[in-house]
Design a protein around this motif. Structure first.
Motif, PDB file in Angstrom:
ATOM      1  N   PHE A 276      -3.971   1.830  -2.414  1.00 50.68           N
ATOM      2  CA  PHE A 276      -3.154   1.586  -3.382  1.00 50.68           C
ATOM      3  C   PHE A 276      -3.264   2.676  -4.350  1.00 50.68           C
ATOM      4  CE2 PHE A 276      -3.818  -2.125  -1.295  1.00 50.68           C
ATOM      5  CZ  PHE A 276      -2.462  -2.963  -1.368  1.00 50.68           C
ATOM      6  N   VAL A 277      -3.890   3.830  -4.127  1.00 54.00           N
ATOM      7  CA  VAL A 277      -3.983   5.183  -5.178  1.00 54.00           C
ATOM      8  C   VAL A 277      -2.404   5.657  -5.302  1.00 54.00           C
ATOM      9  CG1 VAL A 277      -4.940   7.153  -5.672  1.00 54.00           C
ATOM     10  CG2 VAL A 277      -6.382   5.310  -4.695  1.00 54.00           C
ATOM     11  N   GLY A 278      -2.082   5.834  -6.401  1.00 57.78           N
ATOM     12  CA  GLY A 278      -0.844   6.207  -6.917  1.00 57.78           C
ATOM     13  C   GLY A 278       0.147   5.147  -7.249  1.00 57.78           C
ATOM     14  N   ARG A 279      -0.296   3.826  -7.143  1.00 58.30           N
ATOM     15  CA  ARG A 279       0.691   2.756  -7.445  1.00 58.30           C
ATOM     16  C   ARG A 279       0.294   2.087  -8.875  1.00 58.30           C
ATOM     17  NH1 ARG A 279       4.923   2.000  -3.818  1.00 58.30           N
ATOM     18  NH2 ARG A 279       4.276   2.030  -1.766  1.00 58.30           N
TER      19      ARG A 279
ATOM     20  N   LEU B  73       2.706   4.179 -10.447  1.00 62.81           N
ATOM     21  CA  LEU B  73       3.264   5.597 -10.771  1.00 62.81           C
ATOM     22  C   LEU B  73       2.137   6.754 -10.304  1.00 62.81           C
ATOM     23  CD1 LEU B  73       4.244   5.138 -14.303  1.00 62.81           C
ATOM     24  CD2 LEU B  73       6.032   5.368 -12.345  1.00 62.81           C
ATOM     25  N   ASN B  74       2.920   7.806  -9.679  1.00 64.00           N
ATOM     26  CA  ASN B  74       1.934   8.747  -9.335  1.00 64.00           C
ATOM     27  C   ASN B  74       1.746   9.839 -10.543  1.00 64.00           C
ATOM     28  OD1 ASN B  74       0.869  11.340  -8.249  1.00 64.00           O
ATOM     29  ND2 ASN B  74       2.128  11.335  -6.314  1.00 64.00           N
ATOM     30  N   LEU B  75       0.619   9.717 -10.903  1.00 59.11           N
ATOM     31  CA  LEU B  75       0.061  10.680 -12.127  1.00 59.11           C
ATOM     32  C   LEU B  75      -0.050  12.220 -11.840  1.00 59.11           C
ATOM     33  CD1 LEU B  75      -2.493   7.983 -13.631  1.00 59.11           C
ATOM     34  CD2 LEU B  75       0.086   8.250 -14.028  1.00 59.11           C
ATOM     35  N   ASP B  76       0.019  12.613 -10.643  1.00 55.69           N
ATOM     36  CA  ASP B  76      -0.423  13.950 -10.401  1.00 55.69           C
ATOM     37  C   ASP B  76       1.038  14.694 -10.356  1.00 55.69           C
ATOM     38  OD1 ASP B  76      -3.124  13.229 -10.154  1.00 55.69           O
ATOM     39  OD2 ASP B  76      -2.903  12.841  -8.113  1.00 55.69           O
ATOM     40  N   ASP B  77       2.056  14.425 -10.070  1.00 54.93           N
ATOM     41  CA  ASP B  77       3.043  15.278  -9.760  1.00 54.93           C
ATOM     42  C   ASP B  77       4.051  15.249 -10.826  1.00 54.93           C
ATOM     43  OD1 ASP B  77       4.391  12.813  -9.628  1.00 54.93           O
ATOM     44  OD2 ASP B  77       5.107  13.048  -7.491  1.00 54.93           O
ATOM     45  N   GLY B  78       3.705  14.594 -12.024  1.00 57.17           N
ATOM     46  CA  GLY B  78       4.755  14.693 -13.152  1.00 57.17           C
ATOM     47  C   GLY B  78       5.904  13.651 -13.332  1.00 57.17           C
ATOM     48  N   SER B  79       6.094  13.038 -12.045  1.00 54.29           N
ATOM     49  CA  SER B  79       7.263  12.015 -11.949  1.00 54.29           C
ATOM     50  C   SER B  79       7.027  11.051 -12.953  1.00 54.29           C
ATOM     51  CB  SER B  79       7.200  11.892 -10.616  1.00 54.29           C
ATOM     52  OG  SER B  79       6.127  10.796  -9.969  1.00 54.29           O
ATOM     53  N   ALA B  80       5.600  10.603 -13.077  1.00 52.90           N
ATOM     54  CA  ALA B  80       5.618   9.430 -14.065  1.00 52.90           C
ATOM     55  C   ALA B  80       5.967   9.581 -15.295  1.00 52.90           C
ATOM     56  CB  ALA B  80       4.321   8.988 -14.029  1.00 52.90           C
ATOM     57  N   ASP B  81       5.788  10.926 -16.194  1.00 53.78           N
ATOM     58  CA  ASP B  81       6.163  11.245 -17.335  1.00 53.78           C
ATOM     59  C   ASP B  81       7.871  11.373 -17.390  1.00 53.78           C
ATOM     60  OD1 ASP B  81       3.671  11.549 -18.095  1.00 53.78           O
ATOM     61  OD2 ASP B  81       3.862  13.809 -17.544  1.00 53.78           O
ATOM     62  N   VAL B  82       8.649  11.767 -16.353  1.00 56.27           N
ATOM     63  CA  VAL B  82       9.901  11.683 -16.301  1.00 56.27           C
ATOM     64  C   VAL B  82      10.554  10.360 -16.452  1.00 56.27           C
ATOM     65  CG1 VAL B  82      11.968  12.373 -14.935  1.00 56.27           C
ATOM     66  CG2 VAL B  82       9.865  13.941 -15.299  1.00 56.27           C
ATOM     67  N   HIS B  83       9.971   9.401 -15.680  1.00 60.60           N
ATOM     68  CA  HIS B  83      10.242   8.195 -15.280  1.00 60.60           C
ATOM     69  C   HIS B  83      10.220   7.332 -16.626  1.00 60.60           C
ATOM     70  CE1 HIS B  83      11.687   4.640 -13.131  1.00 60.60           C
ATOM     71  NE2 HIS B  83      10.577   4.038 -13.488  1.00 60.60           N
ATOM     72  N   LEU B  84       8.955   7.715 -17.256  1.00 60.33           N
ATOM     73  CA  LEU B  84       8.677   6.850 -18.509  1.00 60.33           C
ATOM     74  C   LEU B  84       9.779   7.326 -19.683  1.00 60.33           C
ATOM     75  CD1 LEU B  84       4.765   6.301 -18.128  1.00 60.33           C
ATOM     76  CD2 LEU B  84       6.613   4.656 -17.666  1.00 60.33           C
ATOM     77  N   ALA B  85       9.941   8.611 -19.890  1.00 62.37           N
ATOM     78  CA  ALA B  85      10.699   9.005 -20.633  1.00 62.37           C
ATOM     79  C   ALA B  85      12.173   8.773 -20.499  1.00 62.37           C
ATOM     80  CB  ALA B  85      10.868  10.612 -20.683  1.00 62.37           C
TER      81      ALA B  85
ATOM     82  N   PRO C 259       0.994  -1.319   0.003  1.00 61.03           N
ATOM     83  CA  PRO C 259      -0.286  -0.061  -0.031  1.00 61.03           C
ATOM     84  C   PRO C 259       0.729   1.223   0.066  1.00 61.03           C
ATOM     85  CG  PRO C 259      -0.683  -1.547   1.470  1.00 61.03           C
ATOM     86  CD  PRO C 259       0.498  -2.237   1.238  1.00 61.03           C
ATOM     87  N   ALA C 260       0.375   2.251  -0.488  1.00 57.15           N
ATOM     88  CA  ALA C 260       0.883   3.627  -0.582  1.00 57.15           C
ATOM     89  C   ALA C 260       1.394   3.905   0.857  1.00 57.15           C
ATOM     90  CB  ALA C 260       0.124   4.582  -1.062  1.00 57.15           C
ATOM     91  N   GLY C 261       2.627   4.422   1.157  1.00 48.05           N
ATOM     92  CA  GLY C 261       3.015   5.006   2.331  1.00 48.05           C
ATOM     93  C   GLY C 261       3.222   3.904   3.399  1.00 48.05           C
TER      94      GLY C 261
END
Length: 112
Positions: free
Chosen positions: A71-74, A76-88, A49-51
């Protein structure tokens, strides 16, 4: 090599260019070219679980049964932009496929 259909037999609509098909035990694109899939597991921590640390077992099953873990945010966290950076970053390293490790609650956390 057999031709890959450019129209979906189910819908009669054109097949998007990013669809992958199988032909003669190979993955192929819409042009019939063989694909080499280079994959990576996205996250092994997605089943925790998250956290919560994955090795913390105290109350784990009880909270799971009660539905009090999130488990929300698992994975990848879609709200803070980190998912885009990680996938790129993964794409830049040559990966073109992801193997997802998810729990059903992460997809349907409010119920069906």
């Amino acid at each position: 090599m057999p031709s890959v259909p450019s129209v979906s037999p189910a819908t009669g609509q054109p097949t998007p260019s990013y669809f992958i098909h199988t032909t003669d035990a190979q993955f192929v694109d819409n042009a019939g070219r063989s694909l080499i899939l280079r994959g990576v597991n996205l996250s092994g921590s997605s089943k925790a679980p998250a956290g919560r640390q994955s090795q913390t077992l105290e109350g784990f099953w009880e909270k799971g049964e009660a539905g009090s873990e999130s488990f929300v945010g698992r994975p990848l966290n879609l709200d803070d932009g980190s998912a885009d950076v990680h996938l790129a970053r993964l794409k830049g390293w040559g990966f073109n496929m992801l193997r997802y490790v998810v729990t059903w609650e992460a997809l349907e956390h409010d119920g069906p």
